[in-house]
Motif scaffolding. Structure first.
Motif, mmCIF file in Angstrom:
data_model
loop_
_atom_site.group_PDB
_atom_site.id
_atom_site.type_symbol
_atom_site.label_atom_id
_atom_site.label_comp_id
_atom_site.label_asym_id
_atom_site.label_seq_id
_atom_site.Cartn_x
_atom_site.Cartn_y
_atom_site.Cartn_z
ATOM 1 N N LEU A 123 0.835 -1.201 0.000
ATOM 2 C CA LEU A 123 0.000 0.000 0.000
ATOM 3 C C LEU A 123 0.871 1.253 0.000
ATOM 4 N N GLU A 124 1.956 1.234 0.753
ATOM 5 C CA GLU A 124 2.890 2.364 0.763
ATOM 6 C C GLU A 124 3.520 2.539 -0.610
ATOM 7 N N ASP A 125 3.924 1.436 -1.229
ATOM 8 C CA ASP A 125 4.513 1.500 -2.571
ATOM 9 C C ASP A 125 3.529 2.109 -3.564
ATOM 10 N N ARG A 126 2.262 1.721 -3.447
ATOM 11 C CA ARG A 126 1.236 2.223 -4.358
ATOM 12 C C ARG A 126 1.081 3.746 -4.223
ATOM 13 N N LEU A 127 1.092 4.210 -2.986
ATOM 14 C CA LEU A 127 0.943 5.651 -2.744
ATOM 15 C C LEU A 127 2.148 6.418 -3.281
ATOM 16 N N LEU A 128 3.344 5.867 -3.086
ATOM 17 C CA LEU A 128 4.558 6.533 -3.555
ATOM 18 C C LEU A 128 4.657 6.521 -5.080
ATOM 19 N N ALA A 129 4.198 5.430 -5.696
ATOM 20 C CA ALA A 129 4.291 5.306 -7.150
ATOM 21 C C ALA A 129 3.270 6.181 -7.863
ATOM 22 N N GLY A 130 2.133 6.431 -7.214
ATOM 23 C CA GLY A 130 1.101 7.273 -7.830
ATOM 24 C C GLY A 130 0.608 6.696 -9.143
ATOM 25 N N SER A 131 0.616 7.538 -10.181
ATOM 26 C CA SER A 131 0.099 7.119 -11.489
ATOM 27 C C SER A 131 0.990 6.093 -12.174
ATOM 28 N N ARG A 132 2.206 5.926 -11.670
ATOM 29 C CA ARG A 132 3.120 4.945 -12.279
ATOM 30 C C ARG A 132 2.851 3.523 -11.786
ATOM 31 N N TRP A 133 1.965 3.379 -10.787
ATOM 32 C CA TRP A 133 1.671 2.061 -10.229
ATOM 33 C C TRP A 133 0.952 1.186 -11.261
ATOM 34 N N VAL A 134 1.401 -0.056 -11.379
ATOM 35 C CA VAL A 134 0.778 -1.033 -12.271
ATOM 36 C C VAL A 134 0.097 -2.085 -11.408
ATOM 37 N N GLU A 135 -1.210 -2.147 -11.484
ATOM 38 C CA GLU A 135 -1.948 -3.088 -10.646
ATOM 39 C C GLU A 135 -1.906 -4.489 -11.261
ATOM 40 N N SER A 136 -1.251 -5.408 -10.551
ATOM 41 C CA SER A 136 -1.128 -6.792 -11.022
ATOM 42 C C SER A 136 -1.904 -7.764 -10.156
ATOM 43 N N GLY A 137 -2.256 -7.316 -8.952
ATOM 44 C CA GLY A 137 -2.956 -8.201 -8.036
ATOM 45 C C GLY A 137 -2.052 -9.193 -7.338
ATOM 46 N N VAL B 140 0.976 -10.664 -4.854
ATOM 47 C CA VAL B 140 1.423 -10.420 -3.483
ATOM 48 C C VAL B 140 2.828 -9.834 -3.471
ATOM 49 N N TYR B 141 3.714 -10.414 -4.258
ATOM 50 C CA TYR B 141 5.112 -9.980 -4.277
ATOM 51 C C TYR B 141 5.376 -9.234 -5.583
ATOM 52 N N THR B 142 5.669 -7.946 -5.463
ATOM 53 C CA THR B 142 5.856 -7.107 -6.635
ATOM 54 C C THR B 142 7.064 -6.204 -6.459
ATOM 55 N N THR B 143 7.416 -5.525 -7.533
ATOM 56 C CA THR B 143 8.420 -4.469 -7.471
ATOM 57 C C THR B 143 7.789 -3.237 -6.826
ATOM 58 N N ARG B 144 8.557 -2.170 -6.705
ATOM 59 C CA ARG B 144 8.033 -0.930 -6.123
ATOM 60 C C ARG B 144 6.970 -0.285 -7.002
ATOM 61 N N TRP B 145 6.852 -0.765 -8.235
ATOM 62 C CA TRP B 145 5.885 -0.181 -9.177
ATOM 63 C C TRP B 145 4.681 -1.097 -9.384
ATOM 64 N N GLY B 146 4.631 -2.212 -8.636
ATOM 65 C CA GLY B 146 3.492 -3.106 -8.748
ATOM 66 C C GLY B 146 3.641 -4.189 -9.795
ATOM 67 N N THR B 147 4.731 -4.170 -10.537
ATOM 68 C CA THR B 147 4.930 -5.165 -11.590
ATOM 69 C C THR B 147 5.485 -6.467 -11.002
ATOM 70 N N PRO B 148 5.346 -7.588 -11.730
ATOM 71 C CA PRO B 148 5.863 -8.866 -11.227
ATOM 72 C C PRO B 148 7.368 -8.808 -10.998
ATOM 73 N N ILE B 149 7.827 -9.589 -10.048
ATOM 74 C CA ILE B 149 9.259 -9.687 -9.769
ATOM 75 C C ILE B 149 9.881 -10.701 -10.719
ATOM 76 N N GLU B 150 10.912 -10.304 -11.393
ATOM 77 C CA GLU B 150 11.639 -11.217 -12.273
ATOM 78 C C GLU B 150 12.271 -12.318 -11.433
ATOM 79 N N PRO B 151 11.990 -13.596 -11.743
ATOM 80 C CA PRO B 151 12.564 -14.696 -10.945
ATOM 81 C C PRO B 151 14.076 -14.614 -10.797
ATOM 82 N N ARG B 152 14.771 -14.216 -11.856
ATOM 83 C CA ARG B 152 16.229 -14.112 -11.762
ATOM 84 C C ARG B 152 16.652 -13.047 -10.756
ATOM 85 N N ASP B 153 15.877 -11.971 -10.670
ATOM 86 C CA ASP B 153 16.194 -10.922 -9.698
ATOM 87 C C ASP B 153 15.981 -11.426 -8.270
ATOM 88 N N ALA B 154 14.913 -12.203 -8.068
ATOM 89 C CA ALA B 154 14.661 -12.773 -6.738
ATOM 90 C C ALA B 154 15.798 -13.707 -6.334
#
Length: 242
Positions: free
Chosen positions: A135-149, A151-165
């Motif tokens: 929720l904090e990430d969503r507020l900070l990202a503002g209009s740049r937030w990408v809603e994916s639904g 649980v585990y996302t980047t700061r912009w709401g996008t999926p986490i790349e498995p290699r990055d994890a």
């Protein structure tokens, strides 16, 4: 007739007609599947790991992996709609995988992989913290937030790349001076520690989403000697004359 049988008969006829000098298919060797050695955490290593991940952005992901036994793709593909915090359980419905160059939600590995998993309070608490952080990430990202639904996302709401994890996991192990293991070994650690504690293999099988009990027992055969010793000691204690 089975396709393999049809191909075999066609090759044999080609040999008889002189079109082929020998059955080249019989000479072909199927590719060998690479099997990684299982290197689960010991109880002491697991405790050190839990201390090391405190405050890490992916702390909740690591806790869930260690305590639920989910595969990395299953965790990264977990959606909030598949989590019931009140009932303390989650449903494995999708897995996150790279397909055609894009990260996509795909069906689980097998039919058995589609399952419900009960969660200990430690994981539920971590999920609540992740929800608040998101929720904090969503507020900070503002209009740049990408809603994916997810649980585990980047700061912009996008999926986490498995290699990055995986890279983040490796760096964390190095900083904590812990033995390097694969991310997938968190799943193996969960299963191994459960079996050593006497949890029924059938229960572990259901948690991990294995297709058959033989898969569970063959995968974790390294635990069998300890289980057999424990069983022998329990039987002796039960039948020892008082």
């Amino acid at each position: 007739m089975h396709l393999r049988g049809i191909l075999r008969r066609a090759l044999n006829w080609a040999i008889r007609l002189g079109l082929l000098s020998r059955n080249v298919a019989a000479l072909a060797r199927p590719p060998r599947l690479e099997r990684h050695e299982i290197e689960p955490f010991t109880p002491d290593e697991a405790r050190s790991f839990l201390t090391a991940i405190e405050g890490d952005r992916l702390e909740g992901l690591y806790i869930a992996a260690l305590f639920s036994g989910l595969r990395q793709g299953e965790l990264l593909g977990l959606r909030w709609q598949d989590v019931d915090l009140e009932a303390q359980e989650l449903r494995v419905v999708h897995a996150l995988q790279r397909f055609d160059g894009k990260l996509r939600l795909v069906p689980p590995k097998t039919a058995r992989s589609r399952r419900s998993v009960s969660l200990p309070p430690l994981v539920v608490d971590a999920l609540r913290r992740d929800k608040a952080r998101q929720l904090e990430d969503r507020l900070l990202a503002g209009s740049r937030w990408v809603e994916s639904g997810l649980v585990y996302t980047t700061r912009w709401g996008t999926p986490i790349e498995p290699r990055d994890a995986t890279r983040s996991f490796k760096r964390l192990l190095a900083r904590a001076q812990l033995r390097e293991i694969r991310f997938h070994d968190l799943r193996h650690s969960c299963a191994t520690l459960l079996l050593v504690q006497g949890v029924a293999p059938r229960v572990v099988m259901e948690m991990l989403g294995h297709s058959q009990i033989s898969v569970t027992m063959n995968t974790y055969s390294h635990v069998l000697p300890a289980l057999q010793r424990d069983a022998a000691q329990r039987l002796e204690a039960l039948l020892r004359p008082s």
